[in-house]
Design an enzyme around this catalytic site. Structure first.
Site, mmCIF file in Angstrom:
data_model
loop_
_atom_site.group_PDB
_atom_site.id
_atom_site.type_symbol
_atom_site.label_atom_id
_atom_site.label_comp_id
_atom_site.label_asym_id
_atom_site.label_seq_id
_atom_site.Cartn_x
_atom_site.Cartn_y
_atom_site.Cartn_z
ATOM 1 N N ASP A 26 100.756 7.180 -75.371
ATOM 2 C CA ASP A 26 101.326 5.812 -75.403
ATOM 3 C C ASP A 26 102.090 5.386 -74.144
ATOM 4 O O ASP A 26 103.165 4.763 -74.244
ATOM 5 C CB ASP A 26 102.245 5.663 -76.625
ATOM 6 C CG ASP A 26 101.526 5.936 -77.945
ATOM 7 O OD1 ASP A 26 100.300 6.108 -77.928
ATOM 8 O OD2 ASP A 26 102.206 5.976 -78.983
ATOM 9 N N LYS A 131 95.549 4.325 -81.816
ATOM 10 C CA LYS A 131 96.238 4.880 -82.990
ATOM 11 C C LYS A 131 97.185 3.853 -83.621
ATOM 12 O O LYS A 131 97.997 3.237 -82.925
ATOM 13 C CB LYS A 131 96.982 6.169 -82.604
ATOM 14 C CG LYS A 131 98.157 5.977 -81.664
ATOM 15 C CD LYS A 131 98.624 7.298 -81.117
ATOM 16 C CE LYS A 131 100.058 7.679 -81.296
ATOM 17 N NZ LYS A 131 101.083 6.653 -81.186
ATOM 18 N N CYS A 164 106.558 9.349 -81.150
ATOM 19 C CA CYS A 164 105.112 9.612 -81.181
ATOM 20 C C CYS A 164 104.726 10.962 -80.568
ATOM 21 O O CYS A 164 103.733 11.566 -80.975
ATOM 22 C CB CYS A 164 104.371 8.469 -80.509
ATOM 23 S SG CYS A 164 104.513 6.944 -81.463
HETATM 24 N N1 TIU Z 1 104.904 5.718 -78.943
HETATM 25 C C1 TIU Z 1 106.015 5.713 -79.645
HETATM 26 O O1 TIU Z 1 106.840 6.614 -79.553
HETATM 27 N N2 TIU Z 1 106.237 4.591 -80.449
HETATM 28 C C2 TIU Z 1 107.487 4.148 -80.799
HETATM 29 O O2 TIU Z 1 107.603 3.195 -81.560
HETATM 30 N N3 TIU Z 1 108.535 4.773 -80.211
HETATM 31 C C3 TIU Z 1 109.857 4.401 -80.266
HETATM 32 O O3 TIU Z 1 110.680 5.169 -79.774
HETATM 33 N N4 TIU Z 1 110.194 3.245 -80.800
#
Ligand code: TIU
Length: 231
Positions: A26, A131, A164
């Site tokens: 991400d 995802k 994540c």
């Molecule tokens: N990719 C991921 O970690 N999504 C989140 O929403 N992370 C946050 O820390 N908000």
């Protein structure tokens, strides 16, 4: 057998290095730039930028050696049918998932803000996993693809460490993958949560896996791929 100096002890590389994949979680504008999802949740998103050069170096090492790379993108369909209320109703900021922001609709696939940052843009031969959840195995073809490619070992990187990245590493560990989290290739909006996550992963004899800095990983990969010297 080659290994990476790691905590809580050395991480053995697989016999066939092509069984080792880099997974980048991400690294999207939605988490890294003002106006995206991370910002809408009230976070200081710019503190995630620090890992980009190091992660790029690790990515370039994998590319140079022809080793497998997987990128993930957290996103939802435009109709949000894959976003349950338990996720949609998070945060109390001015914008939530699906709302129109300065980089397009928040966390919606194909919107400008949902893309991976240009520095780490995937190449044609690299796999991109879309995802809807926090873990990269939930509602995705990731496990099938890893099995097809004979991948058994994962280097886990990206953002955010305790959300994540950690969720994905725990999912992977339960599925039998040997996982190492690369310490300076992952970041959190909360430095103390990053530190705690690294400690949790490697506690209890590596209950979830290993951690090591990128330099140790890169050096071990260089050594493991050096041609044997004839005597
Ligand atoms: N990719 C991921 O970690 N999504 C989140 O929403 N992370 C946050 O820390 N908000």
């Amino acid at each position: 057998m080659s290994s990476i100096p790691a905590q809580p002890y050395d991480y053995e590389l697989p016999q066939n290095l092509h069984s080792l994949a880099l997974i980048i979680i991400d690294m999207q504008r939605d988490f890294m730039e003002p106006g995206g999802f991370g910002d809408a949740l009230g976070n200081d998103v710019l503190r995630l930028q620090a890992i980009v050069p190091t992660l790029k170096q690790l990515l370039e090492t994998f590319r140079a050696k022809g080793l497998p790379v997987f990128h993930t993108i957290e996103c939802h369909k435009p109709d949000l049918s894959d976003c349950p209320p338990s996720k949609l109703n998070r945060g109390k900021g001015s914008l939530k998932i699906g709302d129109e922001g300065p980089m397009g609709r928040i966390l919606v696939m194909d919107e400008p803000g949902n893309g991976i940052i240009p520095e780490l843009a995937p190449l044609q031969n690299e796999t991109v996993i879309l995802k809807p959840g926090k873990g990269a195995f939930y509602a995705t073809p990731l496990e099938t693809l890893l099995k097809e490619k004979g991948i058994t070992h994962l280097l886990v990187t990206g953002v955010t460490t305790e959300v994540c990245v950690q969720t994905t590493m725990r999912e992977a560990n339960d599925r039998g993958y040997e996982c190492l989290m690369v310490e300076d290739c992952t970041e959190s909006y909360f430095p103390e949560f990053k530190q705690s996550t690294l400690e949790m992963v490697r506690a209890q004899g590596g209950i979830v896996g290993w951690t090591a800095p990128a330099a140790a990983v890169i050096e071990a990969l260089e050594l493991a791929t050096q041609p044997a010297i004839a005597v």
